[in-house]
Write a protein that holds these residues in place. Structure first.
Motif, mmCIF file in Angstrom:
data_model
loop_
_atom_site.group_PDB
_atom_site.id
_atom_site.type_symbol
_atom_site.label_atom_id
_atom_site.label_comp_id
_atom_site.label_asym_id
_atom_site.label_seq_id
_atom_site.Cartn_x
_atom_site.Cartn_y
_atom_site.Cartn_z
ATOM 1 N N VAL B 166 105.272 -66.292 69.036
ATOM 2 C CA VAL B 166 104.686 -67.426 68.321
ATOM 3 C C VAL B 166 104.040 -68.428 69.267
ATOM 4 N N ASN B 167 104.518 -68.484 70.511
ATOM 5 C CA ASN B 167 103.914 -69.425 71.450
ATOM 6 C C ASN B 167 103.817 -68.812 72.838
ATOM 7 N N GLN B 168 103.564 -67.517 72.874
ATOM 8 C CA GLN B 168 103.412 -66.881 74.180
ATOM 9 C C GLN B 168 102.427 -65.718 74.118
ATOM 10 N N ALA B 169 101.886 -65.421 75.294
ATOM 11 C CA ALA B 169 100.828 -64.416 75.345
ATOM 12 C C ALA B 169 100.778 -63.838 76.740
ATOM 13 N N SER B 170 99.934 -62.804 76.904
ATOM 14 C CA SER B 170 99.705 -62.300 78.253
ATOM 15 C C SER B 170 98.210 -62.113 78.451
ATOM 16 N N LEU B 171 97.796 -62.269 79.694
ATOM 17 C CA LEU B 171 96.379 -62.092 80.022
ATOM 18 C C LEU B 171 96.310 -61.096 81.180
ATOM 19 N N PHE B 187 103.950 -73.290 75.892
ATOM 20 C CA PHE B 187 103.093 -72.123 75.698
ATOM 21 C C PHE B 187 103.007 -71.364 77.027
ATOM 22 N N THR B 188 103.371 -70.103 77.004
ATOM 23 C CA THR B 188 103.515 -69.335 78.234
ATOM 24 C C THR B 188 102.567 -68.145 78.244
ATOM 25 N N VAL B 189 101.853 -68.003 79.360
ATOM 26 C CA VAL B 189 100.973 -66.843 79.512
ATOM 27 C C VAL B 189 101.438 -66.038 80.712
ATOM 28 N N ASP B 199 102.823 -73.990 80.105
ATOM 29 C CA ASP B 199 102.200 -75.276 79.824
ATOM 30 C C ASP B 199 103.247 -76.374 79.703
ATOM 31 N N LEU B 200 102.922 -77.540 80.257
ATOM 32 C CA LEU B 200 103.801 -78.710 80.083
ATOM 33 C C LEU B 200 103.042 -79.799 79.327
ATOM 34 N N GLY B 201 102.174 -79.403 78.457
ATOM 35 C CA GLY B 201 101.395 -80.382 77.684
ATOM 36 C C GLY B 201 100.051 -80.588 78.329
ATOM 37 N N THR B 202 99.030 -79.834 77.926
ATOM 38 C CA THR B 202 97.911 -79.751 78.824
ATOM 39 C C THR B 202 96.669 -79.078 78.264
ATOM 40 N N ALA B 203 95.668 -79.043 79.114
ATOM 41 C CA ALA B 203 94.509 -78.167 78.922
ATOM 42 C C ALA B 203 94.245 -77.521 80.269
#
Lengths: 175, 455
Positions: B166-171, B187-189, B199-203
């Motif tokens: 739900v809040n993670q992905a791979s690249l 959010f983890t990639v 991510d710690l709150g970011t772009a």
């Protein structure tokens, strides 16, 4: 991605202003195909910039300003082609057209009435030229008349229609 | 109204050329008014009579469909906008704590570029498609995915991306730009060789390259890089670059630009320029359309500010050496350019002429003497105008291959002279008009940061 804040309303605006925008662009360019291209580009830009349009403000002025820019850009791109109008004249026509084309709906109603008043033969001639898109030379050949004479007849019909619309508009304004 | 003037004006409207009629239009307001009436009539006649047509030529039909397609596209976009809103309202809640379930939709396709192509043609990769956990292989173009968590991921093809929760992905490969709202922190990639970007709150922008060098650049907020051995926290404007060898992670280096970036948006008259004008230097478009001489010795910017709004002392002057025309054009471009804000690339500075004959010189002043800079130009290309600029900067000259989709011309290691100046010469690569829409200048004195984050 940019998009309008009130999409349905925006599409309505865009549709309602097509004839005006088309007339505006054609007035500045006097080249049918290029003007049609610029109209398509303008529609695309309007849609893309839709989020910058404040609902309730003057769509007409906003859209015409963007159309004017697209015309300028088209002139710039085709610098090697001849231009009918220099930039000063095009700008002058643009500023006058904004007001003159503000209300084409009444003109369109007037045209419908004026058109029906035309003799049948003239209506048929217009239909061949505009509906069937026949070139003047083809029409002339089939009627066994010189092309110049057909062209003149079409001019006279258009002049008569413009005068009729003008009278109708000034009657309305006088009421 | 004399008949002969009407005839002249009508001939002009029909595409004829009549110098006398044009002269009359220039001097006579009544002639202009009549001309506009006749143009309006011409358009209304076309619309009225074309509408009456029982048989329409394919050409006329195509013309009409073009506009219908546009309106339809507009209506479709409207429906999607509404659907997205409803979808968020229904699904956005506590996503980080939901158990992962592969049978449920976890994201949605929220935007696709017209040229977006997917490796798996059978997959339902349409605008608005609900997505379950699984791979997205984008072979070309751009796609935007919105997770239920609120995380927005922009993918640029070629790209091998997989949603794993739900809040993670791979690249595995490609470029990803992530915007993570506060509620979706964490959010983890996962990237190759066990390097995780949390991510710690970011772009941020994450790029996994074919040559096994990857990097992540934080544009806002903070990001955590986790490897098997260590973890490092990156702040805005910091970047990490790592290399993997067959035996695993070979090196990880964190860098930071000591001087901030300078962004320029060459916006046009009717445009509002970028929304974030505190980040961008926005060209003042007053009178910009008087383009024939506007660029001669014009100081476009004095004292450019950096992305934080701090003055840099850098100025930009333009000089039209031998150029047919140059200036600012508005409302130009439909597609965003990689690495720049969308609005910054919709207007541009144009330069018209022939290569080898016409050019404009951009003169940068107030740079650090001997300083090393990177320049990135966003190039404007339109469907019917594919002339790219040819840019000479330092010892290097670059242009874009026709139809190059990146539309970015980048220079590295450009060194300012002892007076802190750099000159840049721009000319169209082929006869015509070329456009530059935005520019980024970065000081390249990169220094490794010493900071380590406590695990």
């Amino acid at each position: 991605m940019a998009g309008p804040r009130e999409p349905e309303q925006f599409v309505q605006h865009l549709t309602a202003h097509q004839t005006r925008l088309r007339a505006f662009i054609h007035a500045l360019m006097a080249d049918w195909h290029r003007a049609e291209d610029v109209l398509q580009e303008t529609n695309a830009v309007l849609w893309r910039k839709a989020d910058q349009f404040e609902p309730g403000t003057n769509f007409h002025a906003w859209a015409f300003a963007i159309a004017h820019n697209q015309v300028r850009l088209a002139r710039l791109r085709s610098a090697r082609d001849r231009h009918h109008f220099d930039e000063t004249l095009a700008d002058q026509l643009a500023s006058e057209a904004i007001e003159q084309f503000a209300d084409l709906d009444h003109r369109r109603q007037a045209l419908a009435i004026c058109f029906d008043k035309l003799p049948k033969k003239q209506r048929e001639l217009l239909a061949r030229r505009y509906t069937a898109n026949e070139p003047v030379t083809t029409i002339a050949k089939s009627l066994r008349r010189p092309a110049g004479s057909i062209r003149q007849t079409l001019y006279r019909i258009r002049t008569a229609l413009a005068d009729c619309i003008g009278r109708s508009m000034s009657r309305e304004a006088g009421q | 109204m004399s008949t002969s003037l009407d005839d002249r004006l009508l001939a002009l409207i029909d595409g004829g050329d009549d110098a006398e009629a044009i002269q009359q239009l220039q001097t006579d307001p009544a002639a202009r008014q009549r001309y506009l009436d006749l143009v309006a009539l011409q358009i209304m006649l076309h619309e009225k009579l074309e509408g009456d047509a029982a048989v329409v030529t394919p050409e006329q039909e195509a013309e009409r469909l073009k506009f219908r397609a546009l309106v339809w596209a507009g209506a479709l976009a409207a429906m999607i906008a509404l659907a997205v809103t409803a979808w968020f309202a229904l699904t956005a809640s506590d996503v980080n704590h939901k158990p992962v379930s592969v049978s449920h939709s976890i994201a949605m396709i929220s935007d696709l570029s017209p040229d977006a192509r997917f490796a798996d043609a059978t997959a339902m990769m349409n605008l608005g498609s609900e997505l379950m956990a699984g791979p997205i292989h984008l072979t070309a173009g751009r796609a935007q995915v919105v997770f239920h968590s609120g995380t927005v991921v922009d993918l640029t093809g070629p790209c091998e991306f997989e949603m794993t929760g739900v809040n993670q992905a791979s690249l595995k490969l490609g470029r990803l730009e992530a915007y993570v709202p506060p509620d979706a922190h964490g959010f983890t990639v996962q990237t190759p060789a066990g390097v995780k970007v949390v991510d710690l709150g970011t772009a941020y922008v994450l790029h996994v390259r074919q040559d096994d060098v990857s990097d992540v650049r934080v544009t806002e907020g903070r990001v955590l890089i986790q490897t098997d051995q260590e973890q490092r926290e990156l702040a805005a404007d910091e970047a990490a670059r790592w290399r993997i060898s067959p035996s695993g992670l070979a090196s990880l280096e964190v860098t930071r630009t000591t001087a901030r970036q300078v962004l320029i948006d060459f916006r046009g008259e009717a445009s509002q320029g970028v929304n974030a004008s505190e980040r961008y230097n926005v060209f003042d478009p007053v009178g910009a359309w008087r383009f024939t001489s506007a660029f001669e010795g014009t100081r476009l910017f004095s004292n450019l500010h950096d992305v934080d709004g701090k003055p840099t002392g850098i100025s930009l002057t333009s000089r039209m050496a031998t150029t047919m025309a140059a200036g600012i054009a508005g409302e130009l471009f439909v597609n965003p350019v990689d690495g720049f804000e969308y609005n910054a690339t919709t207007d541009g500075v144009f330069i018209k002429g022939d290569p080898d004959q016409h050019h404009v010189i951009f003169h940068f002043d107030g740079l650090e003497p001997g300083g090393k800079y990177a320049f990135t130009f966003a190039v404007g290309l339109e469907a019917n105008n594919q002339v790219a600029p040819k840019i000479a900067l330092g010892a290097s000259t670059q242009t874009l291959a026709p139809h190059d989709k990146t539309r970015v011309i980048a220079f590295d290691d450009i060194i300012a002279d002892a007076q802190g100046r750099i000159d840049c010469t721009v000319t169209p690569a082929s006869p015509g008009v070329c456009f530059i829409t935005a520019l980024r200048i970065s000081y390249q004195a990169l220094q490794p940061t010493q900071e380590r984050m406590n695990p």
